[in-house]
Write an enzyme that holds these catalytic residues in place. Structure first.
Site, PDB file in Angstrom:
ATOM      1  N   LYS A  55       0.806  -1.221   0.000  1.00 36.17           N
ATOM      2  CA  LYS A  55       0.000   0.000   0.000  1.00 36.17           C
ATOM      3  C   LYS A  55       0.841   1.275   0.000  1.00 36.17           C
ATOM      4  CE  LYS A  55      -4.367  -1.520   0.420  1.00 36.17           C
ATOM      5  NZ  LYS A  55      -5.503  -1.095  -0.428  1.00 36.17           N
ATOM      6  N   ASP A 212     -17.439 -10.754  -3.666  1.00 35.63           N
ATOM      7  CA  ASP A 212     -18.119  -9.741  -4.481  1.00 35.63           C
ATOM      8  C   ASP A 212     -17.416  -9.512  -5.815  1.00 35.63           C
ATOM      9  OD1 ASP A 212     -16.425  -6.880  -3.933  1.00 35.63           O
ATOM     10  OD2 ASP A 212     -16.186  -8.469  -2.463  1.00 35.63           O
TER      11      ASP A 212
END
Length: 331
Positions: A55, A212
């Site tokens: 990140k 998802d």
């Protein structure tokens, strides 16, 4: 007008921007893992990145592009931990005030690190409150600039530098397994692979409790779910990002496949990394190896290749030592 998604040229520009700030993390392999799975696997160890996760790449790239006015006003981000730390550290390096919205059940080690980097932490209940609404309220109240964890062109481009470095070191690969939460790392990897390893098949790996992304790709629309309950806290998202979804869909038929890994599989992968490679990897960072274990046989048959060359992005290593010990001792 919709924000255009980044391109490989943006990934290359991000690589130049973060050079000297982000670590060029090592690419490691394990003979024992190769023998067990029947592939030649290489691991891009972003658990050894600054602040312990990939990140940092996207956060530093995004913050480094702030205008002087944005730098003075400050940045706000929301995250379960690794993006929080990445933004806080990047803001500290760039002398930008940082406010971070974090769930109350975020790992204590991640909260402490975020605060240690100078971030002002605002807590919320991830199962009852909407972090995006909280972030937007802070933008409107204080004039902060929001840098979301994955649905942002500069963040996506920065994350793509991890796969870019991997391909630069290894050459083309047959397959690449990538942790798949909001889709920033996977979308950036698609951009890098398209330029440097165009025949590489990409596998985005989600926790089994939160598929998802798989459903979104299958249905051709972004599917929203309840916050999944999984030990992979870095992938506890409710939907894929809009820009990321567009990049994945544009990659072409058969290029990107979404698969899942169980929590039990993540624990086994944590144990494997620790025993075979002497690496501390958080559950989310183990998604790639866990899925490779499950799909290695089918992948070999699908590719019909001998000596299949497979990359695995190990996304992070931020886990409380006591929790790490507890998990790998189970089973």
């Amino acid at each position: 007008m919709p924000t255009p998604p980044p391109s490989y040229e943006d990934v290359a520009a991000a690589a130049a921007r973060i050079a000297g700030r982000a670590h060029r993390t090592p690419v490691l392999h394990s003979r024992l893992i190769d023998e067990q799975l029947g592939v030649q696997a290489v691991f891009k160890c972003e658990n050894l990145q600054r602040m312990g996760a990939f990140k940092f790449r996207g956060a530093y790239n995004a913050l480094s592009r702030f205008t002087p006015e944005q730098r003075r006003a400050g940045v706000v981000a929301y995250s379960s931990g690794n993006h929080a730390q990445a933004v806080a550290l990047s803001a500290r390096l760039l002398d930008i005030p940082a406010t971070i919205v974090m769930p109350r059940d975020a790992p204590a080690v991640k909260v402490a690190a975020t605060q240690g980097y100078g971030g002002q932490v605002v807590m919320y209940d991830r199962y009852a409150e909407d972090r995006e609404e909280i972030g937007q309220a802070l933008v409107e109240r204080y004039g902060l600039t929001l840098v979301p964890p994955y649905d942002h062109p500069d963040v996506i481009a920065g994350q793509g530098t991890a796969a870019m470095e991997l391909f630069e070191e290894t050459g083309p690969l047959d397959a690449l397994f990538v942790p798949f939460g909001g889709g920033g790392l996977l979308a950036g990897s698609v951009l890098a692979a398209g330029a440097l390893s165009p025949d590489c098949r990409l596998y985005g790996v989600e926790p089994e409790a939160g598929d998802d992304g798989r459903r979104s790709l299958a249905e051709g629309r972004i599917v929203r779910i309840e916050t999944p309950r999984t030990i992979a806290d870095g992938a506890q998202v409710t939907h894929i990002g809009e820009l990321n979804f567009r990049i994945l869909r544009a990659a072409g038929p058969g290029t990107v496949t979404a698969v899942t890994a169980t929590d039990a599989g993540l624990v086994e992968a944590m144990r494997t990394f620790a025993a075979y490679m002497k690496l501390v990897v958080e559950p989310t960072g183990c998604l790639g190896l866990a899925a490779l274990r499950t799909h290695a046989t089918a992948l070999r048959e699908l590719q019909d290749l001998g000596g299949l060359r497979v990359g695995v992005l190990v996304s992070g290593g931020n886990i409380d030592p006591s929790r790490f010990a507890e998990l790998i001792a189970t089973g």
